[in-house]
Design a protein around this motif. Structure first.
Motif, PDB file in Angstrom:
ATOM      1  N   TRP A  33       0.837  -1.198   0.000  1.00  0.00           N
ATOM      2  CA  TRP A  33       0.000   0.000   0.000  1.00  0.00           C
ATOM      3  C   TRP A  33       0.869   1.243   0.000  1.00  0.00           C
ATOM      4  CZ3 TRP A  33      -4.637  -1.561  -1.035  1.00  0.00           C
ATOM      5  CH2 TRP A  33      -5.143  -2.726  -0.492  1.00  0.00           C
ATOM      6  N   ASP A  34       0.539   2.175  -0.824  1.00  0.00           N
ATOM      7  CA  ASP A  34       1.201   3.468  -0.841  1.00  0.00           C
ATOM      8  C   ASP A  34       0.430   4.391   0.091  1.00  0.00           C
ATOM      9  OD1 ASP A  34       2.887   5.568  -1.541  1.00  0.00           O
ATOM     10  OD2 ASP A  34       1.652   6.132  -3.262  1.00  0.00           O
ATOM     11  N   GLY A  35       1.057   4.826   1.169  1.00  0.00           N
ATOM     12  CA  GLY A  35       0.404   5.743   2.092  1.00  0.00           C
ATOM     13  C   GLY A  35      -0.486   5.090   3.127  1.00  0.00           C
ATOM     14  N   GLN A  37      -0.016   3.947   6.253  1.00  0.00           N
ATOM     15  CA  GLN A  37       0.776   3.795   7.468  1.00  0.00           C
ATOM     16  C   GLN A  37      -0.009   3.880   8.767  1.00  0.00           C
ATOM     17  OE1 GLN A  37       2.290   5.071   4.644  1.00  0.00           O
ATOM     18  NE2 GLN A  37       3.623   3.321   4.671  1.00  0.00           N
ATOM     19  N   GLN A  45      -7.143   2.119   0.464  1.00  0.00           N
ATOM     20  CA  GLN A  45      -6.891   0.706   0.701  1.00  0.00           C
ATOM     21  C   GLN A  45      -8.200  -0.084   0.656  1.00  0.00           C
ATOM     22  OE1 GLN A  45      -4.379   1.748   4.315  1.00  0.00           O
ATOM     23  NE2 GLN A  45      -3.698  -0.337   3.896  1.00  0.00           N
ATOM     24  N   ALA A  64       2.178  -2.410   4.477  1.00  0.00           N
ATOM     25  CA  ALA A  64       2.505  -0.988   4.571  1.00  0.00           C
ATOM     26  C   ALA A  64       3.598  -0.892   5.633  1.00  0.00           C
ATOM     27  CB  ALA A  64       1.296  -0.155   4.979  1.00  0.00           C
TER      28      ALA A  64
END
Length: 175
Positions: A33-35, A37, A45, A64
């Motif tokens: 996943w990008d971002g 966190q 997501q 992530a």
């Protein structure tokens, strides 16, 4: 490889998953996943996981960095949103925590028809524990929580996080 998709695309990736689902009894999707966190999956997501589940993914395993996120079912698809770090030599203990996921896969054959069922999903928390030789050893957090500063609080907090979206996902028992 022809069976790998290296970059997620909103239009193409669900088509690849759908094609795989037409040819296989079980489709496992691994996604970084990008971002993603936070302790909970973000809207993006969730949107991607729903698209992949709708396309025929059986299991989605997300990642992530430094984020352990819940698992849940989307219809018949098991989603591990983020398993965090399996191995890390980071200084902060929270950056060294990850999760493992497991599920029982049962195939039932009725003549020329197949049915694959996912049951008994579970997760367990792991932590990279620094060793004297500067490398870390991955251990179950439940076993070493008493030896870590705030280990018991971390275990309780992360366990609550893992079950936040679906409390039917069992925690523990992966040893």
């Amino acid at each position: 490889e022809s069976y790998l998709v290296n970059v997620y695309n909103d239009e193409k990736t669900p088509l690849f998953v759908n094609k795989a689902a037409e040819q296989a009894d079980l489709v496992i999707v691994s996604i970084a996943w990008d971002g993603g966190q936070g302790a909970l999956p973000n809207d993006r997501q969730r949107q991607v996981a729903e698209a992949l589940a709708g396309a025929g993914a059986s299991i989605i395993i997300g990642y992530a960095e430094n984020a352990v996120q819940p698992a849940c079912w989307i219809d018949d698809t098991l989603v591990f949103y983020s398993l965090g770090n399996l191995y890390s030599e980071a200084e902060a203990v929270t950056d060294r925590i990850g999760a493992l996921g497991a599920v029982t896969v049962t195939e039932t054959i009725y003549g020329d028809r197949h049915r694959v069922e996912l049951t008994n999903p579970k997760m367990d928390l792991v932590v990279s524990v620094p060793e004297e030789d500067t490398h870390a050893k991955v251990q179950f957090l439940s076993r070493v929580r008493q030896n870590l500063e705030t280990g018991s609080e971390l275990y309780t907090g992360y366990t609550e996080t893992l079950q936040r979206m679906d409390d039917s996902i069992r925690i523990g028992g992966l040893r």
